[in-house]
Design a protein around this motif. Sequence first.
Motif, PDB file in Angstrom:
ATOM      1  N   SER A 161       0.824  -1.201   0.000  1.00 32.31           N
ATOM      2  CA  SER A 161       0.000   0.000   0.000  1.00 32.31           C
ATOM      3  C   SER A 161       0.863   1.258   0.000  1.00 32.31           C
ATOM      4  O   SER A 161       0.569   2.239  -0.712  1.00 32.31           O
ATOM      5  CB  SER A 161      -0.921   0.001   1.227  1.00 32.31           C
ATOM      6  OG  SER A 161      -1.716   1.162   1.262  1.00 32.31           O
ATOM      7  N   HIS A 162       1.927   1.240   0.762  1.00 28.09           N
ATOM      8  CA  HIS A 162       2.822   2.401   0.829  1.00 28.09           C
ATOM      9  C   HIS A 162       3.487   2.661  -0.531  1.00 28.09           C
ATOM     10  O   HIS A 162       3.570   3.813  -0.986  1.00 28.09           O
ATOM     11  CB  HIS A 162       3.887   2.173   1.897  1.00 28.09           C
ATOM     12  CG  HIS A 162       4.921   3.264   1.953  1.00 28.09           C
ATOM     13  ND1 HIS A 162       4.650   4.518   2.447  1.00 28.09           N
ATOM     14  CD2 HIS A 162       6.229   3.281   1.546  1.00 28.09           C
ATOM     15  CE1 HIS A 162       5.733   5.260   2.352  1.00 28.09           C
ATOM     16  NE2 HIS A 162       6.707   4.539   1.819  1.00 28.09           N
ATOM     17  N   VAL A 163       3.955   1.600  -1.178  1.00 29.46           N
ATOM     18  CA  VAL A 163       4.604   1.754  -2.477  1.00 29.46           C
ATOM     19  C   VAL A 163       3.607   2.252  -3.516  1.00 29.46           C
ATOM     20  O   VAL A 163       3.927   3.121  -4.349  1.00 29.46           O
ATOM     21  CB  VAL A 163       5.233   0.418  -2.930  1.00 29.46           C
ATOM     22  CG1 VAL A 163       5.782   0.549  -4.356  1.00 29.46           C
ATOM     23  CG2 VAL A 163       6.343   0.001  -1.981  1.00 29.46           C
ATOM     24  N   LEU A 164       2.389   1.729  -3.479  1.00 34.07           N
ATOM     25  CA  LEU A 164       1.362   2.173  -4.420  1.00 34.07           C
ATOM     26  C   LEU A 164       1.071   3.660  -4.259  1.00 34.07           C
ATOM     27  O   LEU A 164       0.995   4.405  -5.239  1.00 34.07           O
ATOM     28  CB  LEU A 164       0.078   1.366  -4.217  1.00 34.07           C
ATOM     29  CG  LEU A 164       0.078  -0.073  -4.725  1.00 34.07           C
ATOM     30  CD1 LEU A 164      -1.187  -0.789  -4.267  1.00 34.07           C
ATOM     31  CD2 LEU A 164       0.192  -0.114  -6.242  1.00 34.07           C
ATOM     32  N   ASP A 165       0.895   4.093  -3.025  1.00 33.57           N
ATOM     33  CA  ASP A 165       0.608   5.506  -2.772  1.00 33.57           C
ATOM     34  C   ASP A 165       1.767   6.402  -3.201  1.00 33.57           C
ATOM     35  O   ASP A 165       1.563   7.458  -3.804  1.00 33.57           O
ATOM     36  CB  ASP A 165       0.301   5.729  -1.285  1.00 33.57           C
ATOM     37  CG  ASP A 165      -1.007   5.093  -0.853  1.00 33.57           C
ATOM     38  OD1 ASP A 165      -1.842   4.815  -1.745  1.00 33.57           O
ATOM     39  OD2 ASP A 165      -1.203   4.864   0.364  1.00 33.57           O
ATOM     40  N   ILE A 293      -7.781  -0.574  -3.392  1.00 35.35           N
ATOM     41  CA  ILE A 293      -9.065  -0.749  -2.703  1.00 35.35           C
ATOM     42  C   ILE A 293      -9.097  -2.086  -1.970  1.00 35.35           C
ATOM     43  O   ILE A 293      -9.534  -2.174  -0.812  1.00 35.35           O
ATOM     44  CB  ILE A 293     -10.227  -0.654  -3.712  1.00 35.35           C
ATOM     45  CG1 ILE A 293     -10.357   0.783  -4.229  1.00 35.35           C
ATOM     46  CG2 ILE A 293     -11.538  -1.114  -3.068  1.00 35.35           C
ATOM     47  CD1 ILE A 293     -11.347   0.938  -5.362  1.00 35.35           C
ATOM     48  N   GLN A 294      -8.640  -3.135  -2.642  1.00 38.89           N
ATOM     49  CA  GLN A 294      -8.642  -4.463  -2.027  1.00 38.89           C
ATOM     50  C   GLN A 294      -7.723  -4.503  -0.805  1.00 38.89           C
ATOM     51  O   GLN A 294      -8.047  -5.130   0.206  1.00 38.89           O
ATOM     52  CB  GLN A 294      -8.214  -5.510  -3.053  1.00 38.89           C
ATOM     53  CG  GLN A 294      -9.214  -5.725  -4.184  1.00 38.89           C
ATOM     54  CD  GLN A 294     -10.538  -6.251  -3.672  1.00 38.89           C
ATOM     55  OE1 GLN A 294     -10.596  -7.069  -2.759  1.00 38.89           O
ATOM     56  NE2 GLN A 294     -11.617  -5.762  -4.267  1.00 38.89           N
ATOM     57  N   ASN A 299      -8.322  -7.417   2.143  1.00 37.79           N
ATOM     58  CA  ASN A 299      -8.669  -8.648   1.430  1.00 37.79           C
ATOM     59  C   ASN A 299      -7.409  -9.488   1.231  1.00 37.79           C
ATOM     60  O   ASN A 299      -6.502  -9.093   0.502  1.00 37.79           O
ATOM     61  CB  ASN A 299      -9.293  -8.299   0.064  1.00 37.79           C
ATOM     62  CG  ASN A 299      -9.887  -9.517  -0.622  1.00 37.79           C
ATOM     63  OD1 ASN A 299      -9.454 -10.637  -0.394  1.00 37.79           O
ATOM     64  ND2 ASN A 299     -10.897  -9.280  -1.447  1.00 37.79           N
ATOM     65  N   LYS A 300      -7.358 -10.623   1.870  1.00 41.48           N
ATOM     66  CA  LYS A 300      -6.182 -11.498   1.766  1.00 41.48           C
ATOM     67  C   LYS A 300      -6.480 -12.783   0.992  1.00 41.48           C
ATOM     68  O   LYS A 300      -5.697 -13.721   1.009  1.00 41.48           O
ATOM     69  CB  LYS A 300      -5.685 -11.867   3.162  1.00 41.48           C
ATOM     70  CG  LYS A 300      -5.354 -10.667   4.045  1.00 41.48           C
ATOM     71  CD  LYS A 300      -4.903 -11.116   5.420  1.00 41.48           C
ATOM     72  CE  LYS A 300      -4.641  -9.943   6.339  1.00 41.48           C
ATOM     73  NZ  LYS A 300      -4.231 -10.376   7.698  1.00 41.48           N
ATOM     74  N   ILE A 307      -6.384  -9.730  -8.914  1.00 42.36           N
ATOM     75  CA  ILE A 307      -6.072  -8.336  -9.223  1.00 42.36           C
ATOM     76  C   ILE A 307      -4.571  -8.128  -9.354  1.00 42.36           C
ATOM     77  O   ILE A 307      -4.104  -7.350 -10.191  1.00 42.36           O
ATOM     78  CB  ILE A 307      -6.666  -7.407  -8.139  1.00 42.36           C
ATOM     79  CG1 ILE A 307      -8.191  -7.515  -8.155  1.00 42.36           C
ATOM     80  CG2 ILE A 307      -6.239  -5.971  -8.362  1.00 42.36           C
ATOM     81  CD1 ILE A 307      -8.877  -6.725  -7.077  1.00 42.36           C
ATOM     82  N   VAL A 308      -3.791  -8.831  -8.536  1.00 39.41           N
ATOM     83  CA  VAL A 308      -2.330  -8.751  -8.635  1.00 39.41           C
ATOM     84  C   VAL A 308      -1.873  -9.217 -10.008  1.00 39.41           C
ATOM     85  O   VAL A 308      -1.029  -8.580 -10.655  1.00 39.41           O
ATOM     86  CB  VAL A 308      -1.663  -9.581  -7.516  1.00 39.41           C
ATOM     87  CG1 VAL A 308      -0.172  -9.764  -7.807  1.00 39.41           C
ATOM     88  CG2 VAL A 308      -1.850  -8.907  -6.166  1.00 39.41           C
TER      89      VAL A 308
END
Length: 350
Positions: A161-165, A293-294, A299-300, A307-308
Amino acid sequence: MKPSALLRSLSCRIPGRLLSSQAVAPLPSRTRFDQLVTPEVDTLLIQGADHVSSGSGSGSGSGFMTSLTFLVGALSASAAAQKIAIECVAKNNVIRSCSGNIERSAIDEYLGEDSAELLDACRDLSETVEVIRNYSHSLQVALHSLHGRSPLTTAALARASHVLDSSDQLAMETNMKRSGGGGGLLSRRLSQLNNNKKSSSAAAADHELSEILCGSSSIASTACQILGMALSFKSKLVFPTVQPRPTSLWSCFLHELHKGLEEEMKKTRKSGGGLVMLTELRETIMAAQQLRIQIKNHNKHSELGVIVEELKRRCEALEEIIRPLGEKVDDLYRNLISLRMALLAILSQP
């Protein structure tokens, strides 16, 4: 030239003042530049017409102007226009020793304004291409922390999530500075180039050398505008009105191309697509948003894995398509430099 293109452009080819003339007069003779460069622009018109007639691009944001075929074609036509200009400059008697004031003035104006703006625009586009490459690489770093790991830990989700942001924020800020929006560098450069053209003197506009320089720069400017829009995360570039010259078909075709591009932009924005963006870039951004979002929903399970994989495919497709675009921009840049050197050589003649 294909018959369809001939029929499509017939009204443009024969000026109204000639059609309404009572006396039968021969059509104005066409310059060598006009004869050579017109098919390059007409090819782009044919691509757009074929796209519309085939029903492609009916979905949001998937118009012909954001397809790889059209973008590569526009850049190729621009590079070809520079080569044609170089040939005409070298062989055409219109410039001989460049002793006329109009000829020298046209070259000085081109070198001091048009050429400089186009070269800067190409550099901006090259940097924008690199921004998108880095964006794709950053997304793949995020995917690496998720791909093939089961079960996914909270720490792995947090890293992704951090890398995406971070990648989104960096790409957005850098991309907007280079090419996007009304305040982007590319937008300002092309706006200045269009202003330069509008301020050209009427005397120069009727000169053959002026046609060569105006035509080659107009075609290159159009390609840069289209690509800048397609590669921007938030593009607000608009196409200026191109007034067709009564004696040149290339300007008539370019005028029609601009009208078609404006219609495409309006249709895309009204359909809900909002931005006119490279299809692969849009799909990558959307896939990254879905992954974000996932992750936020913690969502694990298998849906996250799907999606990955989807985002991985999108990144690969984006990198595959961005490579030839970068190469074409570099090719256009080299040809702009070659034309500039040819003109400087003329000015240096005694």
